[in-house]
Write a protein that holds these residues in place. Structure first.
Motif, PDB file in Angstrom:
ATOM      1  N   ASN A   1      13.313   8.238  -8.573  1.00 14.90           N
ATOM      2  CA  ASN A   1      11.929   7.365  -7.914  1.00 14.90           C
ATOM      3  C   ASN A   1      11.138   7.901  -6.913  1.00 14.90           C
ATOM      4  O   ASN A   1      10.134   7.695  -6.428  1.00 14.90           O
TER       5      ASN A   1
ATOM      6  N   LEU B   1       6.794  -2.648 -11.438  1.00  7.69           N
ATOM      7  CA  LEU B   1       6.894  -2.330 -10.058  1.00  7.69           C
ATOM      8  C   LEU B   1       5.628  -3.005  -9.339  1.00  7.69           C
ATOM      9  O   LEU B   1       5.560  -3.679  -8.123  1.00  7.69           O
TER      10      LEU B   1
ATOM     11  N   ILE C   1       6.860  -6.627  -7.636  1.00 10.25           N
ATOM     12  CA  ILE C   1       7.577  -6.613  -6.624  1.00 10.25           C
ATOM     13  C   ILE C   1       6.623  -6.761  -5.310  1.00 10.25           C
ATOM     14  O   ILE C   1       5.780  -5.909  -5.144  1.00 10.25           O
TER      15      ILE C   1
ATOM     16  N   VAL D   1       5.960  -6.424  -1.809  1.00 12.85           N
ATOM     17  CA  VAL D   1       5.726  -5.810  -0.853  1.00 12.85           C
ATOM     18  C   VAL D   1       5.446  -4.410  -1.658  1.00 12.85           C
ATOM     19  O   VAL D   1       4.278  -3.858  -1.148  1.00 12.85           O
ATOM     20  N   LEU D   2       6.159  -3.857  -2.370  1.00  9.52           N
ATOM     21  CA  LEU D   2       5.863  -2.841  -3.187  1.00  9.52           C
ATOM     22  C   LEU D   2       4.480  -2.905  -3.997  1.00  9.52           C
ATOM     23  O   LEU D   2       3.559  -1.789  -3.920  1.00  9.52           O
ATOM     24  N   ASN D   3       3.977  -3.824  -4.508  1.00 10.21           N
ATOM     25  CA  ASN D   3       3.028  -4.094  -5.143  1.00 10.21           C
ATOM     26  C   ASN D   3       1.679  -3.781  -4.313  1.00 10.21           C
ATOM     27  O   ASN D   3       0.809  -2.991  -4.544  1.00 10.21           O
ATOM     28  N   LYS D   4       1.684  -4.350  -3.047  1.00  6.03           N
ATOM     29  CA  LYS D   4       0.628  -4.144  -2.093  1.00  6.03           C
ATOM     30  C   LYS D   4       0.611  -2.514  -1.571  1.00  6.03           C
ATOM     31  O   LYS D   4      -0.452  -1.906  -1.820  1.00  6.03           O
ATOM     32  N   ILE D   5       1.892  -1.909  -1.483  1.00  9.24           N
ATOM     33  CA  ILE D   5       1.678  -0.462  -1.055  1.00  9.24           C
ATOM     34  C   ILE D   5       1.172   0.388  -2.149  1.00  9.24           C
ATOM     35  O   ILE D   5       0.477   1.366  -2.005  1.00  9.24           O
ATOM     36  N   ILE D   6       1.655   0.217  -3.294  1.00  6.76           N
ATOM     37  CA  ILE D   6       1.254   1.096  -4.410  1.00  6.76           C
ATOM     38  C   ILE D   6      -0.059   0.988  -4.916  1.00  6.76           C
ATOM     39  O   ILE D   6      -0.896   1.860  -5.273  1.00  6.76           O
ATOM     40  N   ARG D   7      -0.777  -0.316  -4.878  1.00  5.64           N
ATOM     41  CA  ARG D   7      -2.221  -0.677  -4.888  1.00  5.64           C
ATOM     42  C   ARG D   7      -3.139   0.240  -3.915  1.00  5.64           C
ATOM     43  O   ARG D   7      -4.024   0.681  -4.136  1.00  5.64           O
TER      44      ARG D   7
ATOM     45  N   CYS E   1      -2.271   2.697  -2.725  1.00  3.42           N
ATOM     46  CA  CYS E   1      -2.268   4.212  -3.097  1.00  3.42           C
ATOM     47  C   CYS E   1      -2.981   4.485  -4.053  1.00  3.42           C
ATOM     48  O   CYS E   1      -2.752   5.541  -4.729  1.00  3.42           O
TER      49      CYS E   1
END
Length: 193
Positions: A44, A66, A69, A71-77, A79
């Protein structure tokens, strides 16, 4: 891009000494123009590790799950990653990928579509061959070598651009193009293991 640059610095400070990351072949990365960056997938941590070793920002295709999820959704978007439905012909993801390449950006793809359970290189999916054939982007093979055990060396090796002009002019299938890309990744793995 501010969040991407900020996150990149923080992640680099943490991961580089922790996994003794060594980067090889950065001279093979064109400074301008679209790039289909094709890497094996063993953990990962692969996307952030590729992201911190590349000098140019990488826009990754990430599995759709992904993005469910919170919090992860916000972070990867933030990025600039975008979702792909695995195991199906996801037209929206293919369109977004081609658009990324036409804009002269780096599209990060893990052709196997999922992490390898054994660490061995698996079969590539035809989507990566589609991007290589339908764009005029550079195609760069990449190999991540290591176990991600703390204080053990992890190598990220970028190969030379794979010549695709002739294959684009022929009626090469996406499957054949993918096989060629996977062969180049395998050669890097064998050379640097």
């Amino acid at each position: 891009m501010f969040f991407y640059k900020f996150a990149r610095i923080i992640v680099k400070i943490i991961l580089t000494p922790l996994f003794r990351i060594e980067t090889i072949g950065l001279e093979n990365i064109p400074k301008k123009g679209g790039i289909v960056l094709c890497s094996n997938h063993i953990n990962n941590l692969d996307p952030p590790v590729v992201g911190i070793t590349m000098k140019r920002p990488v826009i990754f295709m990430a599995k759709e799950e992904l993005f469910n999820i919170p919090v992860l959704n916000k972070i990867i978007r933030l990025c600039h990653a975008f979702p792909v439905k695995r195991g199906k012909a996801d037209r929206e993801a293919l369109r977004k990928g081609l658009e990324t390449l036409r804009e002269g950006k780096v599209l990060g793809v893990f052709p196997e579509g999922t992490r390898s359970k054994t660490g061995e290189l698996g079969k590539g999916m035809s989507g990566v061959g589609f991007f290589a054939l339908k764009s005029d982007a550079y195609v760069i093979p990449c190999a991540i070598i290591g176990t991600y055990k703390p204080f053990r060396k992890t190598k990220v090796v970028y190969g030379k651009p794979i010549p695709f002009d002739e294959l684009r002019n022929k009626k090469t299938s996406a499957e054949e193009a993918t096989e060629l890309i996977m062969t180049h990744i395998k050669e890097i793995l064998l050379q640097y293991k």
